[in-house]
Scaffold this active site. Structure first.
Site, PDB file in Angstrom:
ATOM      1  N   CYS A  18      47.374   4.342  94.163  1.00 45.27           N
ATOM      2  CA  CYS A  18      46.513   5.418  93.650  1.00 45.27           C
ATOM      3  C   CYS A  18      45.063   4.962  93.554  1.00 45.27           C
ATOM      4  CB  CYS A  18      46.966   5.869  92.268  1.00 45.27           C
ATOM      5  SG  CYS A  18      48.539   6.736  92.248  1.00 45.27           S
ATOM      6  N   CYS A  20      50.049   4.906  82.489  1.00 42.50           N
ATOM      7  CA  CYS A  20      50.062   5.019  83.944  1.00 42.50           C
ATOM      8  C   CYS A  20      51.441   4.645  84.484  1.00 42.50           C
ATOM      9  CB  CYS A  20      49.002   4.086  84.529  1.00 42.50           C
ATOM     10  SG  CYS A  20      47.814   4.915  85.586  1.00 42.50           S
ATOM     11  N   CYS A  25      43.356 -11.999  62.098  1.00 39.82           N
ATOM     12  CA  CYS A  25      42.385 -11.935  61.005  1.00 39.82           C
ATOM     13  C   CYS A  25      43.014 -11.281  59.773  1.00 39.82           C
ATOM     14  CB  CYS A  25      41.150 -11.138  61.425  1.00 39.82           C
ATOM     15  SG  CYS A  25      39.752 -12.174  61.862  1.00 39.82           S
TER      16      CYS A  25
END
Lengths: 256, 106
Positions: A74, A109, A217
Site C-alpha cells: 500500500c 493498519c 517514570c
C-alpha cells in the site's frame, strides 16, 4: 532509599523556577549526554537502534495475513511515503474519535488491511516497524497536526503532565519543567523532549517506546503506571510532542 | 531476527592501521536471572566471535555472561591487500550469524 533522599534533596534545593520551558531554552536529551554516548548515537554502525531499523525495513515488505499484503504493497517505498509521518504523530483517528500513536496506527493498519493480529507493545516487531517508520523522519522538525479535534486530548495530556501523582507526590513538571538543569543522584534531569523514540536505552539494553519511558517514570514516583496503549499515555505523548514542536527527530536515539 | 552492523573502511592505503567495528543483535541473557515467578531464565549468550581477513583469522574473542546485550566489538588491523573481512558470531542454542565487508587496498 538513596533515590528518595536524592529526590527530596533535589526538591528542597530547587528554586521556584516553575513554569514551562522557554522556546529558546529547549534541549534534546542528546545535549545532556557524555561525548561517548553521543558518538554511539551519531554513527549508524555503532548505534544499536539501527539493528531494529534494519529489521523494520525487512518487515515493511514482508507479506502477512489473509490478504497476503505487506506494508510496502500500500505505502510503497517508506523513504518517500513515511517521511515526516512520525513528526506529526499521535494523530487523530476519525473512526476511534481520539488520537492514536504510531504503534497503534501500525496495529490498526495490520487489523484493517492485513487481517493480522496486533503486535504486543514492546515486542521486537512492533519496535522494529515503529523505529523504521520514525527513522524516515530523522532530522525533520516535530510538527504536530494543527487539528482542532486534538485540542481536548492535548489539554488532558498537559493536565496529566502537571498533575502530582504517586507516593512521592511528584508531577512530570516538577522534574522536567522546573529542575531540568539539575541532577538526580548521578543522572542529569532532562527536559523530557521525546525527540528520538523508539530509542535505545543503555539501561534497558534494548530499544523501547515512549510509553515504556513514561511508565518507568511513573513507577519511579511510585504511582500506578497507566497500561500500555491507554488513552492517558497517548494524551501524554501528544502533549510531549506538541511541547517539542520544531525540535528535530533523532530516531533511533541512544540514551544512558 | 538476527542482524549485524559492520564498519570497515571501504578504501585504505597499504600499511594503514584501520579500525573495524562490529555490532550484532543478541539478548545476551546471562543465565543468572529469574522470572517474576521465580523460574531461572536459561543462559543464552554469544560465546565466540571471529574475524577473518581473506581467510586468515585476525581477531577472535570469547564472550561471557557479563557482556551487555547487542555486543559491540572494535579492533584494529593493518590493511595489507584488497579483499574481504568475514565475521562470525557463535552462541548458545545454535546461534550463528555471519557478515562480511569488502575493502580496497591501494
Amino acid at each position: 532509599m538513596r533515590t528518595v533522599v536524592a529526590i527530596i534533596a533535589a526538591l528542597l534545593l530547587a528554586t521556584a523556577q516553575a513554569g514551562e520551558i522557554a522556546q529558546d531554552q529547549r534541549r534534546s536529551g542528546y545535549s545532556f549526554m557524555r561525548s561517548d554516548t553521543k558518538a554511539m548515537q551519531d554513527d549508524d554502525t555503532s548505534n544499536p537502534g539501527m539493528l531494529w531499523v534494519m529489521d523494520g525495513e525487512a518487515l515493511w515488505s514482508q507479506r502477512i495475513g489473509a490478504p497476503d499484503k505487506a506494508c510496502a504493497d500500500c505505502h510503497g517505498d517508506a523513504r518517500a511515503s513515511m517521511k515526516g509521518v512520525a513528526a506529526r504523530y499521535p494523530a487523530f483517528d476519525k473512526a476511534l474519535g481520539r488520537p492514536v500513536d504510531l504503534e497503534q496506527r501500525i496495529n490498526l493498519c495490520r487489523a484493517e488491511h492485513q487481517q493480522a493480529p496486533p503486535l504486543d507493545y514492546e515486542s521486537h516487531d512492533l519496535l522494529a516497524l515503529t523505529a523504521f517508520v520514525s527513522h524516515q523522519s530523522r532530522g525533520m522538525p516535530i510538527a504536530p497536526a494543527n487539528d482542532e479535534q486534538l485540542a481536548p486530548f492535548l489539554a488532558r495530556g498537559r493536565e496529566l503532565f502537571m498533575q502530582r501523582q504517586g507516593q512521592l507526590n511528584l508531577a512530570c513538571a516538577n522534574c522536567h519543567d522546573d529542575n531540568w538543569d539539575k541532577h538526580l543522584a548521578g543522572s542529569a534531569i532532562t527536559q523530557a523532549q521525546p525527540t528520538g523514540y523508539p530509542m535505545y536505552r543503555l539501561e534497558w539494553q534494548t530499544l523501547g517506546s515512549l510509553q515504556r519511558r513514561l511508565r518507568g517514570c511513573m513507577t519511579g514516583v511510585r504511582a500506578q503506571a497507566f497500561s500500555y496503549g491507554s488513552p492517558e499515555l497517548v494524551d501524554l505523548e501528544l502533549y510531549l510532542m506538541s511541547r517539542a514542536t520544531g525540535m528535530p527527530i533523532e530516531t533511533p536515539a541512544v540514551r544512558p | 531476527m538476527a542482524s549485524a552492523l559492520i564498519n570497515v573502511p571501504k578504501r585504505a592505503r597499504r600499511g594503514d592501521v584501520i579500525e573495524i567495528r562490529a555490532l550484532t543483535s543478541h539478548v545476551m541473557e546471562p543465565g543468572y536471572r529469574r522470572t517474576a515467578s521465580g523460574e531461572m531464565i536459561p543462559r543464552d549468550i554469544i560465546t565466540s566471535f571471529s574475524c577473518r581477513y581473506n581467510g586468515r583469522e585476525i581477531f577472535r574473542a570469547d564472550l561471557f555472561p557479563a557482556i551487555s546485550a547487542n555486543p559491540y566489538l572494535s579492533f584494529f588491523t593493518t590493511a595489507t591487500e584488497s579483499g574481504t573481512f568475514a565475521f562470525e558470531w557463535i552462541g548458545d542454542n545454535g546461534f550463528s550469524q555471519v557478515a562480511s565487508a569488502a575493502i580496497t587496498v591501494e
